[in-house]
Motif scaffolding. Structure first.
Motif, mmCIF file in Angstrom:
data_model
loop_
_atom_site.group_PDB
_atom_site.id
_atom_site.type_symbol
_atom_site.label_atom_id
_atom_site.label_comp_id
_atom_site.label_asym_id
_atom_site.label_seq_id
_atom_site.Cartn_x
_atom_site.Cartn_y
_atom_site.Cartn_z
ATOM 1 N N PRO A 1 33.082 1.714 16.860
ATOM 2 C CA PRO A 1 34.412 1.994 17.425
ATOM 3 C C PRO A 1 35.495 1.615 16.419
ATOM 4 C CG PRO A 1 33.012 0.936 19.065
ATOM 5 C CD PRO A 1 32.279 0.855 17.735
ATOM 6 N N TYR B 1 37.888 -9.974 28.980
ATOM 7 C CA TYR B 1 38.429 -8.728 28.457
ATOM 8 C C TYR B 1 37.835 -7.562 29.251
ATOM 9 C CZ TYR B 1 39.628 -11.943 24.751
ATOM 10 O OH TYR B 1 40.125 -13.011 24.060
ATOM 11 N N GLN C 1 41.667 -0.981 26.541
ATOM 12 C CA GLN C 1 41.175 -2.356 26.712
ATOM 13 C C GLN C 1 42.342 -3.295 26.958
ATOM 14 O OE1 GLN C 1 40.926 -4.829 23.421
ATOM 15 N NE2 GLN C 1 41.058 -6.309 25.072
ATOM 16 N N TYR D 1 40.819 2.356 21.442
ATOM 17 C CA TYR D 1 39.774 2.511 20.422
ATOM 18 C C TYR D 1 39.243 3.933 20.454
ATOM 19 C CZ TYR D 1 40.073 -2.521 20.881
ATOM 20 O OH TYR D 1 40.552 -3.807 20.943
ATOM 21 N N HIS E 1 35.993 6.268 19.462
ATOM 22 C CA HIS E 1 34.574 6.019 19.274
ATOM 23 C C HIS E 1 33.797 7.312 19.209
ATOM 24 C CE1 HIS E 1 30.664 3.887 20.800
ATOM 25 N NE2 HIS E 1 30.693 4.023 19.480
ATOM 26 N N HIS F 1 38.767 4.679 24.406
ATOM 27 C CA HIS F 1 38.659 3.592 25.371
ATOM 28 C C HIS F 1 39.913 2.733 25.341
ATOM 29 C CE1 HIS F 1 34.178 4.085 25.706
ATOM 30 N NE2 HIS F 1 34.316 4.497 24.466
ATOM 31 N N PHE G 1 37.646 -3.147 29.848
ATOM 32 C CA PHE G 1 37.755 -1.819 29.241
ATOM 33 C C PHE G 1 37.831 -0.749 30.315
ATOM 34 C CE2 PHE G 1 36.866 -2.417 24.722
ATOM 35 C CZ PHE G 1 36.265 -3.661 24.683
ATOM 36 N N GLY G 2 38.319 0.422 29.907
ATOM 37 C CA GLY G 2 38.160 1.603 30.719
ATOM 38 C C GLY G 2 36.802 2.217 30.429
ATOM 39 N N ALA G 3 36.403 3.191 31.226
ATOM 40 C CA ALA G 3 35.093 3.824 31.064
ATOM 41 C C ALA G 3 35.053 4.793 29.900
ATOM 42 C CB ALA G 3 34.692 4.532 32.353
ATOM 43 N N LEU H 1 39.687 0.755 15.907
ATOM 44 C CA LEU H 1 40.969 0.414 16.532
ATOM 45 C C LEU H 1 41.975 1.504 16.234
ATOM 46 C CD1 LEU H 1 42.780 -1.714 17.999
ATOM 47 C CD2 LEU H 1 43.289 -2.634 15.716
ATOM 48 N N TYR I 1 47.144 -0.882 18.826
ATOM 49 C CA TYR I 1 47.078 -2.258 19.296
ATOM 50 C C TYR I 1 48.416 -2.671 19.914
ATOM 51 C CZ TYR I 1 49.460 -3.755 14.998
ATOM 52 O OH TYR I 1 50.365 -3.926 13.978
ATOM 53 N N ALA I 2 48.333 -3.625 20.825
ATOM 54 C CA ALA I 2 49.546 -4.145 21.488
ATOM 55 C C ALA I 2 50.422 -3.005 21.993
ATOM 56 C CB ALA I 2 50.311 -5.069 20.536
ATOM 57 N N ASN I 3 49.804 -2.114 22.745
ATOM 58 C CA ASN I 3 50.482 -1.051 23.507
ATOM 59 C C ASN I 3 50.937 0.144 22.686
ATOM 60 O OD1 ASN I 3 50.295 -2.854 25.760
ATOM 61 N ND2 ASN I 3 52.150 -3.873 25.014
ATOM 62 N N ASP J 1 48.521 -7.046 26.959
ATOM 63 C CA ASP J 1 48.571 -5.888 26.074
ATOM 64 C C ASP J 1 47.425 -4.915 26.345
ATOM 65 O OD1 ASP J 1 49.659 -7.865 23.246
ATOM 66 O OD2 ASP J 1 50.844 -6.630 24.625
ATOM 67 N N HIS K 1 45.089 -2.045 24.332
ATOM 68 C CA HIS K 1 44.656 -1.573 23.026
ATOM 69 C C HIS K 1 43.770 -0.352 23.228
ATOM 70 C CE1 HIS K 1 46.022 -5.580 22.100
ATOM 71 N NE2 HIS K 1 45.048 -6.116 22.831
#
Lengths: 111, 121
Positions: free
Chosen positions: A46, A100, A91, A38, A40, A89, A102-104, A48, A51-53, A34, A36
């Motif tokens: 941060p 886990y 994840q 966020y 920020h 972001h 993350f993207g930058a 949410l 979630y789950a796409n 999946d 997710h």
């Protein structure tokens, strides 16, 4: 270097639609894990967002939506508002790293 | 309401140690897995470590394995991150995050505001 690739920044005028891409590989997004998202703001916790796409937690406006296909995912913001200015972001989980990832992060600016 | 409050950050010399804490409230702490995530200056988020609800199972990113130890005290609703042999590249804001799940799919549903760790001579 982040495992997931996001554009550094996107921008749009109020009311417009912007999308943020999140590109992974066969060991994370492409493996079916999946994604997710966020939101920020610097100096804050941060939050949410998706979630789950493609699921929104309660309280998140339906202007935010997510999708996933193959080794990529994307976040769309429609009806862009000034309060949407933040870093976003993505994840997921990576089986090769057993952790886990993350993207930058992508900075959204409202023109 | 769910609250996560980190503390213990500061300036520390390379090679020294520091212990972070995360005080949780507003939920049944002992039933949730928890995580530490960090963000170095100008960088993205990086997952650091995870701990199961009962503290038995722990997982670490390769970048901290063998140097950091994650623990929890369910009687105090508090997490701890013991950081040893600190390096300049450990400089970051450290966040604790709760792992929430829906339909078996898990994510970080609540985060703290973070505590800054600076490793510098």
């Amino acid at each position: 270097q982040s495992v997931l690739t996001q554009p550094p920044s996107v921008s749009g005028a109020p009311g417009q639609r912007v999308t943020i891409s999140c590109t992974g590989s066969s060991s994370n997004i492409g493996a079916g894990y999946d994604v997710h998202w966020y939101q920020h703001l610097p100096g804050t916790a941060p939050k949410l967002l998706i979630y789950a796409n493609n699921n929104r937690p309660s309280g998140v406006p339906d202007r935010f939506s997510g999708s996933k296909s193959g080794t990529s995912a994307s976040l769309a913001i429609t009806g862009l508002q000034t309060e949407d200015e933040a870093d976003y972001h993505c994840q997921s989980y990576d089986s090769s790293l057993s952790g886990y990832v993350f993207g930058a992060g992508t900075k959204v600016s409202v023109l | 309401q769910v609250q996560l409050v980190e503390s213990g950050g500061g300036v520390v010399q390379p090679g020294r140690s520091l212990r972070l804490s995360c005080a949780a409230s507003g939920f049944t702490f002992s039933t949730y897995s928890m995580h530490w995530v960090r963000q170095a200056p100008g960088e993205g988020l990086e997952w650091v470590a995870a701990i199961s609800y009962d503290g038995v199972n722990k997982f670490y990113a390769d970048s901290v394995k063998g140097r950091f130890t994650f623990s929890r005290d369910n009687s105090r609703s508090t997490l701890y991150l013991q950081m040893n042999s600190l390096r300049a590249e450990d400089t970051a804001v450290y966040y604790c995050a709760r792992e929430g799940c829906s339909g078996g799919r898990c994510f970080f549903d609540y985060w703290g505001q973070g505590t800054l760790v600076t490793v510098s001579a």
